[in-house]
Design an enzyme around this catalytic site. Structure first.
Site, PDB file in Angstrom:
ATOM      1  CD  GLU A 158      64.949  39.375  75.694  1.00  0.00           C
ATOM      2  OE1 GLU A 158      64.818  38.834  76.815  1.00  0.00           O
ATOM      3  OE2 GLU A 158      65.305  40.561  75.545  1.00  0.00           O
ATOM      4  CD  GLU A 260      62.313  44.947  74.613  1.00  0.00           C
ATOM      5  OE1 GLU A 260      61.285  44.265  74.619  1.00  0.00           O
ATOM      6  OE2 GLU A 260      63.164  44.925  75.531  1.00  0.00           O
TER       7      GLU A 260
END
Length: 472
Positions: A158, A260
């Site tokens: 990210e 995730e």
């Protein structure tokens, strides 16, 4: 000979290999026989991100007793992969990696850490991309390159998550892919996939397109992970947005998976998205995912509570997840291959990368030069090169309790044969019969309907492994 003799000797004589190394090929992860591998996994960071302290001489893969406890629990759950976020490349990981290998569990590893100098700053990438950073990521490669159950390295997590980072960071992420892949090619005994873990925001599609395009195989990503929490509670296919994900990433040329997932707005989590992710509508284009997360931390995503004395208590989330995993059609996973293994990568053109998205996204394929080419040639200097070792202890010294508070008798790992990797066993660990047997394993097993459950991954013998590792 490319493979260091010490690593080869340890591999052949030290411990049986329950898994075979994987590569990314087209839209799939595959083994040396061409069998597809689909991730059924967990994020694993006991203590949370804030618990990483290199000065302690420990990390999530350094304590054999803890790894033995958690491997035994994970084997019962039925997973085949864990993601580990923060590791210390200077500590020994041999026993923990060998324990997970012995139960057929792969490890996907982040090369970065949250500490200063160990990651790329999303708003100041140039200043954080320096020799010290390169030494860090190369040291991680050296520490883990000798383990056959190392699935992959994440080059970033990210790092692009807003307009400013999208305008600055993409070329640096491709540069890190290049740096890692060239180092692996020069210093590792085999090819190890390198990829990226993305935020589920408006940058998700252009980042995937940018990283997977072009003819430069060194800087191009080997896979694309998405941290997605769209499916919450009793969501459905229609309300979750999963159809949008399938549409967004159709015709992918690299493996896709959830790096995730597991929204916790409703607790305990029912994990209904498992049926969708491993079902007909997604399995042909997605390679599974990693539930966030194993241990209960302050963020309240755990499926296992770890006590201060090292004992473990399964939560209701564990039971629900295990039940969902037991319903996975493993034969469907095996037969529904994703994009062709000879998929062509689109050209890196703005029309492909942006497709109506902000022009502020940096699509340049002119990459910053490696700031430490000397390390690329001579190595990181890390002599802590991991290798498999014999696993002689199978019973955990810690107690494990079911979600109903019953202690599981004789909690231990089940050493798998050379041709096995872990799959859901069909058991209910928290049931009254959970204290007998250790679960896990692959091979031909009866499913709930009495039919044969076929393993999604086969494992190779030593001769094929040696060939796959590229010995001269």
């Amino acid at each position: 000979m490319k493979l260091q003799l010490s690593v080869l000797a340890a591999f052949l004589a030290g411990s049986a290999s329950a898994v075979r190394p994987l590569i990314a090929k087209g839209g799939n992860f595959v083994n040396s026989a061409g069998d597809r591998f689909v991730i059924v996994g967990l994020a694993y960071q006991p203590g949370g991100a804030s618990g990483y302290d290199p000065a302690s001489g420990k990390d999530p893969l350094s304590d054999p007793d803890i790894c033995l406890r958690d491997a035994a629990v994970m084997q019962r759950l039925g997973i085949n992969t864990i993601r580990v976020y923060n590791v210390n490349p200077e500590v020994n990981h041999d026993m923990c990696m060998s324990i997970f290998n012995s139960v057929g569990i792969y490890v996907a590893l982040d090369v970065n850490s949250p500490l200063a100098g160990d990651s790329i700053h999303r708003h100041e990438p140039e200043s954080s991309y320096h020799e010290g950073y390169i030494k860090r990521i190369y040291s991680v490669v050296d520490a883990f390159r000798g383990y056959p159950n190392l699935l992959s390295f994440f080059a970033g997590n990210e790092v692009v998550n807003d307009a400013l980072s999208a305008s600055l960071v993409p070329p640096y992420i491709r540069a890190i892919h290049r740096d890692l892949k060239k180092y692996i090619a020069k210093h590792a005994p085999r090819t190890i996939p390198v990829g990226y873990s993305a935020a589920d925001d408006p940058t998700r599609r252009p980042m995937w397109a940018y990283l997977s395009c072009g003819d430069d195989a060194d800087s191009r990503t080997d896979f694309y992970g998405l941290n997605s929490y769209q499916w919450c509670g009793d969501s459905t296919w229609e309300s979750s947005g999963y159809q949008g994900l399938v549409d967004t990433f159709k015709n992918t040329s690299v493996p896709l998976f959830f790096s995730e997932f597991g929204c916790n707005k409703i607790r305990p989590r029912p994990f209904g998205e498992i049926a969708a992710l491993y079902g007909e509508r997604m399995i042909s284009s997605w390679s599974g995912g990693l539930v966030y997360e194993y241990s209960q931390e302050k963020s309240d995503y755990g499926i296992v509570q770890i006590d201060s004395n090292g004992d473990a208590r399964l939560l209701k989330d564990f039971d629900n997840l295990q039940s969902q995993y037991n319903n996975i059609n493993l034969n469907l996973i095996k037969t529904k291959s994703a994009a062709t293994t000879t998929a062509r990568h689109p050209k890196c053109e703005d029309t492909f990368i942006l497709q109506g998205h902000s022009e502020k996204f940096n699509t340049s394929t002119t990459l910053p030069p490696n700031p430490a080419t000397n390390l690329l040639e001579k190595g990181s200097g890390n002599t802590n090169v991991g290798k498999l070792v014999p696993v002689t202890q199978t019973k955990t010294p810690h107690k494990v309790f079911t979600s109903t508070g019953v202690q599981i008798d004789g909690i231990e790992i089940k050493m798998l044969k050379d041709d096995e990797s872990n799959t859901p066993s069909g058991e209910n660990t928290s049931s009254s019969t959970a204290s007998s047997g250790s679960g896990g394993g692959s091979g031909d097993e009866k499913d709930a309907t009495g039919g044969l459950r076929v393993s999604a991954v086969l494992v190779v013998g030593v001769a094929v492994v040696v060939g796959f590792w590229g010995l001269a």
